[in-house]
Enzyme design. Structure first.
Site, PDB file in Angstrom:
ATOM      1  N   GLU A   1     -44.896 -48.127 -61.529  1.00  0.00           N
ATOM      2  CA  GLU A   1     -44.196 -48.667 -60.143  1.00  0.00           C
ATOM      3  C   GLU A   1     -42.788 -48.747 -60.170  1.00  0.00           C
ATOM      4  OE1 GLU A   1     -45.860 -48.372 -57.662  1.00  0.00           O
ATOM      5  OE2 GLU A   1     -47.866 -47.887 -58.284  1.00  0.00           O
TER       6      GLU A   1
ATOM      7  N   TYR B   1     -44.053 -54.570 -52.057  1.00  0.00           N
ATOM      8  CA  TYR B   1     -44.855 -53.565 -52.360  1.00  0.00           C
ATOM      9  C   TYR B   1     -45.268 -53.486 -53.827  1.00  0.00           C
ATOM     10  CZ  TYR B   1     -45.785 -49.111 -54.250  1.00  0.00           C
ATOM     11  OH  TYR B   1     -46.607 -48.189 -55.115  1.00  0.00           O
TER      12      TYR B   1
ATOM     13  N   ASP C   1     -45.564 -48.823 -48.931  1.00  0.00           N
ATOM     14  CA  ASP C   1     -44.301 -48.026 -49.068  1.00  0.00           C
ATOM     15  C   ASP C   1     -44.072 -47.232 -47.917  1.00  0.00           C
ATOM     16  OD1 ASP C   1     -46.193 -45.954 -49.211  1.00  0.00           O
ATOM     17  OD2 ASP C   1     -45.274 -45.127 -51.094  1.00  0.00           O
TER      18      ASP C   1
END
Length: 346
Positions: A35, A118, A136
């Site tokens: 991520e 996020y 996102d």
DNA sequence: AAATCGGGGAT
DNA sequence: ATCCCAGATTT
């Protein structure tokens, strides 16, 4: 009702999810690393970096203890280098505060350096099955088209509104799959710039922009301001078979990376000689190299390059300048892509 | 809220 | 050339 999209979206994802390295074994650490790498970075760009990073730093402990040069070398070319510096700081917190295990908790993840709303949502839902949203750019684009939302998706308030909206409709049994499905749809079907592949979209029947024939009009985004142009002078110092590199400051642009001498403005040969003289470097010969342009997100460097043959320094260092051989430089020193045009001389 | 922080691939 | 990406942090 927006909740109607959940089932067709999950069915589509089950049949079409891409095979990605971080999906093979979604442990908290692997999801975390993926991520961070994927922030503002396409899947295809991350692929070559992910396995190498995991092999070199297989866990939180190794990440926390990694020397900075080696850490940045693993990130060299990915950009946004503070991502990995923040991630290491977070790893050190995880070691000390959580005994080396990622906290299984959205709010605690949010506290860690480099983990925002996020990323905290992505790790929580994908690695831990916690039903929180992960909104996102893909998700915002999909949602704005589905509902023909006229609001600017770059505004924080709009992102917050969608987080609240999506947070209220999370499928409790498969939150990670749902979040990834929304992103995947945006990445491969509901793509930007009016080239959306609506014929392949499982949500076509629910999409207001599609119905109105106005996919190209969404999402709405405020125009971005112009980049600033900076003139630079890049000096490739050659001393025998060694070249000069300097470590950049620990803060700001390209923090902690190495570079050849990189001076403000376009300097004349005389100004270059004066600069070197002040640093007690004897130039034997100056040769013009090509000009080069590098575009960052918010500025451009217009670089004038020079190759400067200098006397072998007595010691290894002059001020903060280090002279290293080519193979050592390539192996141990992270250097930004901005200097690509000049690397062949170093 | 606006600015900062990379790099590359698609158009 | 412009857009934009599985954003976060600082100002």
């Amino acid at each position: 009702m927006l909740k109607e999209i959940i089932e067709p979206l999950l069915d589509w994802y089950d049949a079409n999810a891409r095979v990605l390295p971080w999906r093979e074994e979604p442990s908290p650490y692997r999801v975390w690393v993926s991520e961070i790498m994927l922030q503002q970075t396409r899947v295809e760009a991350v692929k070559p970096f992910f396995d190498r990073f995991l092999e070199s730093l297989p866990g939180v402990k190794e990440l926390a203890e990694c020397p900075q040069d080696r850490l940045l070398k693993l990130w060299e070319g990915l950009g946004y280098y503070n991502r990995v510096r923040n991630m290491q700081n977070a790893a050190r917190v995880v070691m000390e505060k959580y005994d080396g295990r990622m906290p299984e908790n959205y709010e605690a993840l949010l506290e860690l350096p480099g983990i925002g709303r996020y990323t905290a949502g992505a790790i929580s839902s994908i690695a831990f099955g916690i039903p929180v949203p992960a909104v996102d750019g893909n998700v915002l684009r999909v949602m704005s088209r589905l509902t023909m939302d006229e609001d600017d998706i770059l505004k924080q308030s709009v992102k917050s509104r969608w987080e609240r909206e999506i947070g209220g409709m999370m499928p409790q049994d498969r939150p990670g799959a749902f979040n990834q499905a929304l992103m995947e749809l945006g990445a491969v079907v509901c793509v930007p710039n009016g080239t959306a592949k609506c014929g392949q979209c499982p949500l076509e029947a629910f999409c207001m922009a599609r119905e109105a024939g106005r996919i190209r009009d969404f999402p709405k985004k405020a125009p971005k301001k112009q980049r600033k142009i900076e003139k630079r002078t890049v000096l490739i110092l050659l001393a025998g078979n060694r070249t000069a590199i300097c470590k950049r400051p620990e803060n700001g642009l390209l923090a902690g990376l190495y570079e050849p001498l990189n001076l403000k403005e376009h300097l004349s040969r005389e100004q270059i000689l004066n600069y070197l003289k002040e640093r007690h470097i004897s130039a034997l010969h100056i040769q013009e190299a090509e000009e080069s342009k590098h575009i960052f997100s918010h500025k451009e460097w217009h670089m004038a390059g020079y190759i400067v043959k200098v006397e072998e320094p007595l010691g290894r260092e002059t001020d903060d300048i280090i002279f290293v051989e080519r193979e050592e430089r390539k192996k141990n020193y992270p250097i930004p892509s901005a200097f690509r045009a000049y690397m062949k001389y170093m």
